[in-house]
Design a protein around this motif. Sequence first.
Motif, PDB file in Angstrom:
ATOM      1  N   ASP A  17      39.171  46.047  34.781  1.00  0.00           N
ATOM      2  CA  ASP A  17      37.959  45.864  33.969  1.00  0.00           C
ATOM      3  C   ASP A  17      38.264  45.584  32.505  1.00  0.00           C
ATOM      4  O   ASP A  17      37.634  44.744  31.891  1.00  0.00           O
ATOM      5  CB  ASP A  17      36.992  47.050  34.072  1.00  0.00           C
ATOM      6  CG  ASP A  17      36.325  47.120  35.435  1.00  0.00           C
ATOM      7  OD1 ASP A  17      36.051  46.064  36.022  1.00  0.00           O
ATOM      8  OD2 ASP A  17      36.081  48.247  35.903  1.00  0.00           O
ATOM      9  N   SER A  69      33.331  36.771  36.092  1.00  0.00           N
ATOM     10  CA  SER A  69      33.612  37.644  37.237  1.00  0.00           C
ATOM     11  C   SER A  69      34.532  36.939  38.239  1.00  0.00           C
ATOM     12  O   SER A  69      34.594  35.704  38.290  1.00  0.00           O
ATOM     13  CB  SER A  69      32.310  38.039  37.934  1.00  0.00           C
ATOM     14  OG  SER A  69      31.762  36.929  38.624  1.00  0.00           O
ATOM     15  N   LYS A  70      35.201  37.750  39.015  1.00  0.00           N
ATOM     16  CA  LYS A  70      36.073  37.224  40.059  1.00  0.00           C
ATOM     17  C   LYS A  70      35.250  36.393  41.047  1.00  0.00           C
ATOM     18  O   LYS A  70      35.678  35.329  41.482  1.00  0.00           O
ATOM     19  CB  LYS A  70      36.780  38.378  40.774  1.00  0.00           C
ATOM     20  CG  LYS A  70      37.788  37.929  41.797  1.00  0.00           C
ATOM     21  CD  LYS A  70      38.539  39.114  42.375  1.00  0.00           C
ATOM     22  CE  LYS A  70      39.614  38.664  43.335  1.00  0.00           C
ATOM     23  NZ  LYS A  70      40.409  39.787  43.840  1.00  0.00           N
ATOM     24  N   TRP A  89      40.548  41.754  36.341  1.00  0.00           N
ATOM     25  CA  TRP A  89      39.417  42.006  37.243  1.00  0.00           C
ATOM     26  C   TRP A  89      39.558  43.381  37.889  1.00  0.00           C
ATOM     27  O   TRP A  89      38.574  44.072  38.094  1.00  0.00           O
ATOM     28  CB  TRP A  89      39.317  40.927  38.304  1.00  0.00           C
ATOM     29  CG  TRP A  89      38.750  39.628  37.792  1.00  0.00           C
ATOM     30  CD1 TRP A  89      37.744  39.464  36.882  1.00  0.00           C
ATOM     31  CD2 TRP A  89      39.156  38.317  38.156  1.00  0.00           C
ATOM     32  NE1 TRP A  89      37.497  38.130  36.669  1.00  0.00           N
ATOM     33  CE2 TRP A  89      38.353  37.395  37.442  1.00  0.00           C
ATOM     34  CE3 TRP A  89      40.120  37.807  39.025  1.00  0.00           C
ATOM     35  CZ2 TRP A  89      38.478  36.018  37.576  1.00  0.00           C
ATOM     36  CZ3 TRP A  89      40.249  36.430  39.158  1.00  0.00           C
ATOM     37  CH2 TRP A  89      39.433  35.557  38.439  1.00  0.00           C
TER      38      TRP A  89
END
Length: 120
Positions: A19, A69-70, A16
């Motif tokens: 990327d 996504s986080k 995260w």
Amino acid sequence: MKELTKAEEEIMQVLWELDSAFVKDIITQMPEPKPAYNTVSTIVRILQQKGFVGYEVHGNAHKYYPLISKEAYTKSFMKGFVGRYFSGSYRQMVSFFTKQDKLSLHELEQLLQELKEKKS
């Protein structure tokens, strides 16, 4: 969404942040003592099988990137956490942390302000 193990979550935190990364890049970002290359490679493949990670082929190597996504994972994790430990009540969770002196008055006021702004 499946919950990550501690080792899987540690690797996802790195992905995260970066990327995308090769296994060697992930290892570089991890704290000492550094895990073995094969260990990280195996965990990344498990994350891929679970649908958390995708990859691009670069010659003989794979460059990995998060598919989730986080924020999405955090939301799912917290929903499960609050459900398991606080009967699904965020109020009970906040009350617990307030009673444990883990949430200061200032932090509580900030939360209230955020709630007021959200309602507006």
